[in-house]
Scaffold this motif. Structure first.
Motif, short mmCIF file in Angstrom:
data_model
loop_
_atom_site.label_atom_id
_atom_site.label_comp_id
_atom_site.label_asym_id
_atom_site.label_seq_id
_atom_site.Cartn_x
_atom_site.Cartn_y
_atom_site.Cartn_z
N ARG B 64 0.83 -1.20 0.00
CA ARG B 64 0.00 0.00 0.00
C ARG B 64 0.87 1.26 0.00
NH1 ARG B 64 -1.58 4.02 3.10
NH2 ARG B 64 -3.69 4.87 2.83
N GLU B 65 1.93 1.24 0.78
CA GLU B 65 2.80 2.42 0.87
C GLU B 65 3.64 2.56 -0.41
OE1 GLU B 65 2.16 4.46 3.11
OE2 GLU B 65 1.00 3.18 4.44
N TYR B 66 3.99 1.42 -0.99
CA TYR B 66 4.69 1.45 -2.28
C TYR B 66 3.84 2.18 -3.32
CZ TYR B 66 6.64 -0.46 -6.65
OH TYR B 66 7.14 -0.60 -7.91
N MET B 68 1.42 4.31 -2.72
CA MET B 68 1.35 5.71 -2.29
C MET B 68 2.56 6.47 -2.84
SD MET B 68 -0.33 7.84 -0.39
CE MET B 68 -0.90 7.96 1.31
N LEU B 69 3.72 5.81 -2.78
CA LEU B 69 4.96 6.44 -3.22
C LEU B 69 5.01 6.61 -4.74
CD1 LEU B 69 7.90 7.37 -2.40
CD2 LEU B 69 8.61 5.03 -2.92
N SER B 71 2.88 6.35 -7.14
CA SER B 71 1.79 7.05 -7.85
C SER B 71 2.05 8.56 -7.95
CB SER B 71 0.45 6.79 -7.16
OG SER B 71 0.48 7.30 -5.84
N SER B 98 -7.66 8.87 -8.67
CA SER B 98 -8.78 9.04 -7.75
C SER B 98 -9.81 10.00 -8.33
CB SER B 98 -8.25 9.54 -6.40
OG SER B 98 -9.27 10.13 -5.64
N ASN B 142 -12.16 2.24 -0.61
CA ASN B 142 -11.83 2.95 0.63
C ASN B 142 -10.94 4.16 0.40
OD1 ASN B 142 -13.24 1.18 2.32
ND2 ASN B 142 -11.53 -0.27 2.26
N ASN B 143 -10.73 4.52 -0.88
CA ASN B 143 -9.92 5.68 -1.24
C ASN B 143 -8.43 5.49 -0.98
OD1 ASN B 143 -9.74 8.21 -2.41
ND2 ASN B 143 -9.87 9.30 -0.45
N ASP B 144 -7.97 4.24 -0.96
CA ASP B 144 -6.54 3.97 -0.89
C ASP B 144 -5.99 3.92 -2.31
OD1 ASP B 144 -6.10 3.85 1.84
OD2 ASP B 144 -6.85 1.79 1.96
N ILE B 145 -4.84 4.57 -2.51
CA ILE B 145 -4.25 4.63 -3.85
C ILE B 145 -3.66 3.28 -4.25
CG2 ILE B 145 -2.45 5.73 -5.25
CD1 ILE B 145 -2.76 8.19 -3.39
#
Lengths: 413, 413
Positions: B64-66, B68-69, B71, B98, B142-145
């Motif tokens: 998930r954080e990858y 976030m980074l 994108s 999004s 859930n709006n997670d990238i």
């Protein structure tokens, strides 16, 4: 178990090694039993690099696209910090301004927070996660990304601290507190144990870059205790809070200096009622803050009006004033960026007459000419030539004997 | 007036100058009367630089954080391209994954698009704006990238073309079409005028990096005509579309080569019913695609099973297989990355027996050993030693006389 909001500035997360150090600090706090929400700025010079990239394309980017661009800086930071915290074995999640529910107006590049929908944030905290939040950014109700202006991460942190009713909002930066003057200019500057919201607000507005003014206002309005600390050591910092006895007794708390002002002189403005209103109303409508203002005595049928604005608004102001010059038949407009504003701030000033005079005397003793003056209950500002700035700050600091303010010995004030 | 979806890859927007060129191309198209939605990848090496940054913090970032980074790379691109288009005087708006309403599953780093809520996109188009969309990314409900995996911007473009019922989806890249082989390896490679979805799908799966396989599948399922073109010139590219007479008559359309495969040999697998199922089910559950599989003849009580996977799944596969080795009492596991997969693809292959034999003969003539073989109706793949790869592609290309395929003379096929 308390809830702590921490904010880490760009120098605190300038590279992977510093990010790991910040992660350790956060995890330590978590292990001590606190819940932690960490608000993070963009890595080191990232924002400047992004702006440089945009300059290669245009000098006038649409502000919406500017926000789209620069907001990526904080998104990179939160992802990396979350990775570093995860690597230490703690449950963590990063959230963008949009995900954390920071809703702002649509004044791109200097948006104001309208409300915070903290449901997601509270959900993650209830799972006992550390939450890492991208500072400086929000979204409009139409889901367009906005940024909060210079130092906006401070505001993000204070706003979240307010919404979550945090015990304290800790601002981590590259200095270990608030000083009586910028220690880079004045060697003898002393660190303050505590400072009142109003004093901090003036100092922040006057060029002390440790905190964004709006964040201090926010903290004052909601009674959020701020702690300014260094992320590079564990020294006690400076608390910003309601004015106490200590602050009331101090006539002058600190000297600030800003070199971001532009002095604008409107020469030969026709002497008609309402003309000053027309000028300043136009600037206000364009969200350009005007700071000091003086209007010279009549020269026949015309006046001279001089005022200062922040240099980041220069291009916008120029375009607007060029238009007004024609419409209002103003003879000439002169821009001067070679100015500095030195100020003294102190909660006790209002009950001590003669403080301003002492400041003027300190400047006069160094042959420094004062171009403009403005005062409030707790500050006096003088506009002087930029080349005299350091000398002026030093002379004022000496004159009020600020090098002997009691050094903070612990964090409990 | 038609609606065109264009996709610009990382090399097309590698720096501000190229971004300006892309902006000119888009604005020209708009002036010709078309509505344009431009999907953009991250600038040049941005994604690699972001991944490098994360590696300095951890080798195992939470996915998930990858997302976030990485994108952020496309978000930078869309902002800059929108600025460049605005500078040319056209109305434009950039949208993140999004904002454009691309809803995906939560399989971070290789998410699949579930649906597109195009209301915002259509609203902006109805205002006659050019819309610039960040490729490669979406959000969960859930709006997670999320990100869509390697080459995911192609999929974004095709998915939007489908949703908007676009006339054509143009894929701009650094090559000017689909060739009978990689022109960097085979000098005599010829550019194809047209190619069928199925052939392109095989080629894409087999290492031709011009299009992401999933995007071709998408285009095939929804009948979206793709055009592969260069952003550096105005030459006609290659159309990817339903199979036509031209394609049916060609026995072999192209030669592909992939060097991203890892050969994994499970030595001494107990000969029990269901054991192969257990192994491949475990890999499938971890979303690891297995490509070629062979099972050797019995050696007493045990078998050897050999298969290939994509090297990006190596670490995950290793962890999983180590566990299975204990549970299932597998004697030994051998990993070999020194392999290449050369393949021939052609829609006419199924009606022309002897094609595979001709390929094997071409390899044999160069003393190249074939380690594994797999076939489908329109392709034959051989796993060989990586050091033989270029020689093999050249020999096969010569053998099928692919240098003499008619060169595309215009875009109308």
């Amino acid at each position: 178990m308390g809830l702590i909001v921490q904010k880490y500035g760009g120098t605190s997360v300038a590279n992977p090694d510093r990010i790991k150090k910040v992660a350790e600090r956060i995890v330590k706090r978590k292990h001590e039993g606190d819940q932690v929400v960490a608000v993070v700025s963009a890595l080191g010079n990232t924002t400047d690099e992004l702006i440089e990239l945009s300059r290669e394309i245009t000098d006038n980017p649409p502000k919406r696209e500017y926000d789209m661009l620069v907001s990526t800086g904080e998104q990179v930071s939160v992802a990396l910090l979350a990775m570093a915290i995860n690597e230490l074995g703690e449950e963590v999640i990063s959230l963008t301004g949009s995900q954390v529910g920071i809703i702002t107006d649509d004044l791109h590049s200097k948006a104001q927070i309208l409300k915070i929908d903290s449901s997601r944030l509270e959900k993650e905290l209830s799972k006992d996660k550390i939450v890492v939040v991208a500072g400086f950014q929000g979204v409009t109700i139409n889901n367009d990304i906005t940024t909060l202006g210079r130092g906006g991460s401070d505001t993000t942190a204070v706003a979240l601290a307010t919404k979550l009713d945090a015990e304290v909002c800790e601002i981590y930066t590259d200095v270990d507190g608030i000083y009586t003057a910028d220690p880079r200019t004045v060697e003898a500057a002393s660190k303050l144990k505590g400072i009142s919201y109003d004093e901090m607000l003036e100092l922040a507005n006057l060029g002390a870059q440790v905190l964004q003014p709006r964040s201090v206002e926010f903290a004052k309005n909601y009674g959020i205790k701020l702690a300014v600390r260094s992320s590079f050591n564990h020294k006690p910092g400076t608390y910003v809070k309601e004015v106490g006895k200590l602050e009331k007794d101090r006539v002058v708390t600190g000297v600030a200096c800003s070199t971001d002002d532009i002095k604008i002189s409107l020469i030969g403005v026709p002497d008609r009622p309402g003309i000053a209103y027309q000028i300043f109303e136009a600037l206000a409508e364009a969200s350009i803050n005007v700071d000091m203002i003086i209007q010279n005595v009549h020269r026949g049928e015309v006046n001279d009006i001089t005022f200062t604005i922040d240099d980041e608004n220069l291009n916008e102001a120029k375009a607007l004033l060029d238009k007004l010059q024609n419409e209002l038949a103003i003879e000439n407009i002169v821009y001067d960026s070679e100015v500095a504003k030195v100020s003294i701030v102190g909660a006790g000033m209002v009950t001590n007459p003669g403080v301003a005079a002492e400041m003027f005397e300190a400047l006069a003793s160094q042959d420094i000419n004062i171009e403009m003056i403005s005062t409030s209950e707790i500050k006096v500002s003088c506009l002087i030539n930029k080349s005299d700035a350091d000398k002026a700050v030093q002379a004022i600091h000496d004159s009020f004997d600020l090098g002997n303010v009691e050094e903070a010995s612990d964090g409990n004030v």
